[in-house]
Design a protein around this motif. Structure first.
Motif, short mmCIF file in Angstrom:
data_model
loop_
_atom_site.label_atom_id
_atom_site.label_comp_id
_atom_site.label_asym_id
_atom_site.label_seq_id
_atom_site.Cartn_x
_atom_site.Cartn_y
_atom_site.Cartn_z
N PHE A 153 4.62 125.73 15.90
CA PHE A 153 5.73 125.06 16.60
C PHE A 153 6.71 124.48 15.58
CE2 PHE A 153 7.82 121.28 18.15
CZ PHE A 153 8.24 121.61 19.44
N HIS A 154 6.19 123.72 14.63
CA HIS A 154 7.06 123.06 13.67
C HIS A 154 7.74 124.06 12.74
CE1 HIS A 154 6.26 118.86 14.70
NE2 HIS A 154 5.02 119.25 14.96
N ALA A 172 13.75 112.67 19.80
CA ALA A 172 12.40 113.08 20.20
C ALA A 172 11.61 113.65 19.02
CB ALA A 172 12.49 114.10 21.33
N ALA A 173 12.30 114.43 18.18
CA ALA A 173 11.62 115.01 17.02
C ALA A 173 11.22 113.93 16.03
CB ALA A 173 12.53 116.04 16.35
N ARG A 174 12.07 112.95 15.83
CA ARG A 174 11.76 111.87 14.88
C ARG A 174 10.63 110.98 15.42
NH1 ARG A 174 17.60 112.11 14.62
NH2 ARG A 174 18.19 113.02 12.61
N VAL A 175 10.66 110.68 16.71
CA VAL A 175 9.58 109.88 17.32
C VAL A 175 8.25 110.60 17.15
CG1 VAL A 175 8.64 109.13 19.55
CG2 VAL A 175 11.01 108.61 18.96
N LEU A 198 13.38 128.86 22.36
CA LEU A 198 12.78 127.94 23.33
C LEU A 198 11.51 128.54 23.92
CD1 LEU A 198 16.00 126.65 25.12
CD2 LEU A 198 14.40 125.27 23.77
N ASP A 199 11.53 129.83 24.19
CA ASP A 199 10.32 130.49 24.71
C ASP A 199 9.18 130.41 23.69
OD1 ASP A 199 11.58 131.13 27.07
OD2 ASP A 199 12.03 133.21 26.50
N GLU A 200 9.50 130.61 22.43
CA GLU A 200 8.47 130.55 21.39
C GLU A 200 7.92 129.12 21.26
OE1 GLU A 200 9.63 132.24 17.66
OE2 GLU A 200 10.64 133.92 18.63
N LEU A 201 8.82 128.14 21.26
CA LEU A 201 8.37 126.75 21.16
C LEU A 201 7.48 126.39 22.35
CD1 LEU A 201 11.69 125.02 19.97
CD2 LEU A 201 9.68 125.55 18.58
#
Length: 246
Positions: free
Chosen positions: A159-160, A222-225, A130-133
């Motif tokens: 990120f991806h 959220a990822a799909r949107v 989570l910190d990296e994202l």
């Protein structure tokens, strides 16, 4: 009694097997050739339609043909090139139809990766992810503030990559690796043709929040949107500009 020196290791067909150190060196050179050629294609330094023989590429890179052949095979598997018998490689064009198929895969698998991350028990590893994202998303926002779209694209890709590689499912990661480079290629080539991607930062933070809240359904949604939005923006631009191939 001194050890008797044996002959070279043999393959099942009786041919001499290369020493382990030689095999490792060839593998390392193959990885280097793959990374170099892949980056050259992504940067459009080797554009669609570029053709070269295996011998020519090996000479350019100062390598033997074996690692170059291995690199070409990997690039063909990922859809970047086509290997032409006795003629080397051809850098393949990427069409809007190709992109639609690629984004179908990304939408499904990245949604699954986000769901899986949100399903993991809270741990130090989850917190690090989570910190990296969050760090990559912050870099995106800073880059947009300076108008540096190349730095934004670098952080976006990180990120991806992190979302997928750290979800704990190696098969998802390997499947996405076969198409992720092609989507990066399209995004890079149209980077300065699109509106400023301010919404991407907002959408990334929604994904992060859902993972932190341990809400798999919302994380996947959220990822799909997010990926659908990228697809729906990119493909019409290519069609409108009559960029039938990249």
């Amino acid at each position: 009694m001194p050890l008797k020196r044996s002959g070279p290791a043999r393959e099942p067909n009786g041919s001499a097997k290369a020493p382990i150190g030689v095999e490792a060196a060839e593998e390392a050179r193959g990885d280097a050739a793959y990374r170099f050629l892949r980056q050259a294609i992504l940067a459009n330094e080797l554009p669609a339609g570029f053709q070269a023989t295996e011998v020519d590429i090996a000479a350019r890179l100062g390598m033997s043909r074996t690692p170059v052949h291995e690199a070409m095979a990997r690039l063909q598997e990922e859809g970047f090139v086509q290997i032409l018998p006795r003629r080397g490689i051809l850098v393949k064009a990427l069409t809007p139809s190709d992109l639609l198929e690629i984004y179908e895969i990304l939408i499904g698998l990245e949604g699954a990766a986000a769901e899986r991350l949100a399903s993991l028990n809270e741990s130090e590893e989850t917190s690090r992810v989570l910190d990296e994202l969050g760090s990559f998303t912050d870099r995106m926002e800073i880059a947009l503030g300076r108008g540096d779209l190349d730095a934004w694209a670098d952080a976006d890709e990180r990120f991806h990559d992190t979302l997928v590689s750290r979800c704990g499912n190696g098969r998802i990661r390997r499947m996405i690796e076969t198409v992720a480079g092609q989507s990066q290629r399209a995004r890079r080539l149209t980077l300065h043709l699109r509106p400023t991607p301010t919404q991407s930062v907002v959408e990334h933070r929604k994904i992060i929040e859902a993972i932190r809240d341990a809400d798999p359904a919302e994380a996947g949604r959220a990822a799909r949107v997010h990926r659908r939005g990228a697809r729906d923006q990119l493909v019409p631009i290519l069609r409108r500009l009559n960029l039938t191939t990249l």
